[in-house]
Design an enzyme around this catalytic site. Structure first.
Site, PDB file in Angstrom:
ATOM      1  N   ASP A 220     -13.962  21.645  45.492  1.00 24.64           N
ATOM      2  CA  ASP A 220     -14.097  22.888  46.251  1.00 24.64           C
ATOM      3  C   ASP A 220     -12.914  23.802  45.957  1.00 24.64           C
ATOM      4  O   ASP A 220     -12.057  23.494  45.133  1.00 24.64           O
ATOM      5  CB  ASP A 220     -14.186  22.581  47.753  1.00 24.64           C
ATOM      6  CG  ASP A 220     -14.978  23.617  48.530  1.00 24.64           C
ATOM      7  OD1 ASP A 220     -15.073  24.766  48.070  1.00 24.64           O
ATOM      8  OD2 ASP A 220     -15.502  23.281  49.607  1.00 24.64           O
ATOM      9  N   GLY A 246     -11.294  23.559  41.893  1.00 23.49           N
ATOM     10  CA  GLY A 246     -11.791  24.155  40.657  1.00 23.49           C
ATOM     11  C   GLY A 246     -12.756  25.289  40.905  1.00 23.49           C
ATOM     12  O   GLY A 246     -12.925  25.753  42.032  1.00 23.49           O
ATOM     13  N   ASP A 247     -13.409  25.719  39.830  1.00 22.05           N
ATOM     14  CA  ASP A 247     -14.332  26.854  39.862  1.00 22.05           C
ATOM     15  C   ASP A 247     -15.664  26.398  39.281  1.00 22.05           C
ATOM     16  O   ASP A 247     -15.738  25.953  38.135  1.00 22.05           O
ATOM     17  CB  ASP A 247     -13.748  27.997  39.027  1.00 22.05           C
ATOM     18  CG  ASP A 247     -14.585  29.274  39.083  1.00 22.05           C
ATOM     19  OD1 ASP A 247     -15.768  29.198  39.476  1.00 22.05           O
ATOM     20  OD2 ASP A 247     -14.057  30.335  38.710  1.00 22.05           O
ATOM     21  N   HIS A 266     -28.919  29.011  45.909  1.00 23.27           N
ATOM     22  CA  HIS A 266     -29.690  30.165  46.409  1.00 23.27           C
ATOM     23  C   HIS A 266     -28.835  31.419  46.555  1.00 23.27           C
ATOM     24  O   HIS A 266     -29.375  32.511  46.758  1.00 23.27           O
ATOM     25  CB  HIS A 266     -30.355  29.815  47.743  1.00 23.27           C
ATOM     26  CG  HIS A 266     -29.419  29.744  48.902  1.00 23.27           C
ATOM     27  ND1 HIS A 266     -29.806  29.991  50.193  1.00 23.27           N
ATOM     28  CD2 HIS A 266     -28.088  29.451  48.978  1.00 23.27           C
ATOM     29  CE1 HIS A 266     -28.780  29.864  51.016  1.00 23.27           C
ATOM     30  NE2 HIS A 266     -27.736  29.531  50.297  1.00 23.27           N
TER      31      HIS A 266
END
Length: 357
Positions: A220, A246-247, A266
């Protein structure tokens, strides 16, 4: 004050007979007035009425505690009694119902934070711009507030706090449904992909507590990791659950036997969603599985919470969309996955299972 029991002194006034069948005009009037009920529930949640009703109380006591106008509060409570959120007895005391319990603060599956956000002014203003979104396909939020929701979220800490709390509370029932409907025992390395504000680490903690042989990773943003770290320490899982910052648009923790991505895909259009899923495809073990936890729009004309929230997605954020099974299948295929199963649950979410193609 007249009670909802329709009693005056010792005389009982009979209720009017209920007509058989509801005319279409009444049905659509009920639908059009649903927003009023939502706001009434939200106000009761903000006032903490459900927290005060651990013991039955009179409207006088409730008004004093909440610093509200007694007669006006009674009129609000009378509405909520009629929808079985509270009850009023013959002595004029108000009680909780199972529905009302969900508006308490510290209970399992509490929806109080969600109810509060539904009634917030920014949320109402956003829905007031729905016509703009339908005409243009663009988020009404951006037009009304002059910025994207994420920017507004970052600039307004109180909004962010309430929104995060609403999402966490709404998703709590989803975690229960996932654990009840999916067997994680055969997976050694379990990777839970956080949602940058809505993840709380409870799902990965529950999975690991049920199987002492497993190793876990919670992935996260740095801000959220710090909050999850405390949960992992308290639950005694620090030696088995790695916390990784992280990303999702760059890379995922590698070699997971199963990846869980909840309530995230979504939020993005197809191109960005495929980028996320491709990063997962590069990281996943050859024998691994991917679980997307999302609402799946059902076929046909039946009512669906997902259909309503899909319109909210349109109004709120560019690219956000709730998808059908076919759309998820195409999305996963474009990222190198094969959809293998969709498991419905008692929550609004479904478990979308896939494997590397």
């Amino acid at each position: 004050m007249v009670s909802s029991q329709h009693k005056t002194s010792d005389v009982t006034i009979p209720r009017p007979p209920v007509a058989q069948g509801v005319p279409p005009q009444v049905k659509i009037l009920q639908m059009m007035n649903a927003y009023r009920l939502a706001q009434s529930i939200s106000v009761a949640a903000k006032l903490g009425i459900a927290d005060l009703l651990t013991q039955p109380q009179s409207v006088t006591a409730l008004a004093q505690t909440t610093a509200t106008h007694e007669q006006s509060l009674y009129r609000l409570l009378r509405v909520l009694v009629s929808f079985d959120i509270f009850t009023e007895d013959e002595n004029g005391l108000f009680h909780l119902t199972p529905r009302g319990t969900l508006l308490q603060t510290n209970v399992s599956n509490s929806l109080r934070d969600y109810a509060i956000v539904v009634g917030e002014m920014w949320h109402w203003r956003m829905w007031g711009g729905i016509l703009h979104s339908i005409k243009t396909g663009e988020p009404a939020f951006d037009q009304i507030f002059g910025m994207e929701f994420q920017e507004y979220y970052q600039q307004n800490p109180e909004v962010a706090k309430n929104f995060d709390g609403a999402m966490v509370s709404a998703l709590a029932m989803t975690d229960v449904a996932i654990l009840a409907n999916y067997d994680f025992t055969s997976f050694y390395r379990v990777i839970d992909i956080g949602t940058g504000g809505q993840g709380d680490g409870k799902l990965i903690a529950s999975i690991l507590k049920n199987n002492s042989a497993q190793q876990g990773v919670y992935f996260d943003t740095s801000t959220r990791i710090e909050q999850v770290k405390r949960l992992i320490e308290v639950t005694g899982l620090s030696d088995r659950c790695e916390l990784v910052t992280g990303d999702i648009f760059e890379s995922f923790p590698p070699n997971g036997d199963i990846y869980i991505i909840k309530n995230l895909i979504h939020d993005y259009d197809d191109d960005r969603a495929i980028t996320i899923l491709k990063n997962c495809r590069q990281a996943i073990a050859a024998h691994g599985k991917l679980l997307l936890i999302e609402m799946v729009i059902p076929p046909g004309n039946e009512p669906s919470l997902g259909k309503i929230l899909d319109v909210e997605a349109l109004i709120m954020s560019a690219g956000a969309v709730e998808r059908t099974q076919e759309q998820y299948q195409q999305l996963l295929a474009a990222a190198g996955f094969q959809l293998t199963n969709i498991i419905s649950s008692r929550s609004p979410m479904s478990i979308i299972e896939s494997i590397p193609a």
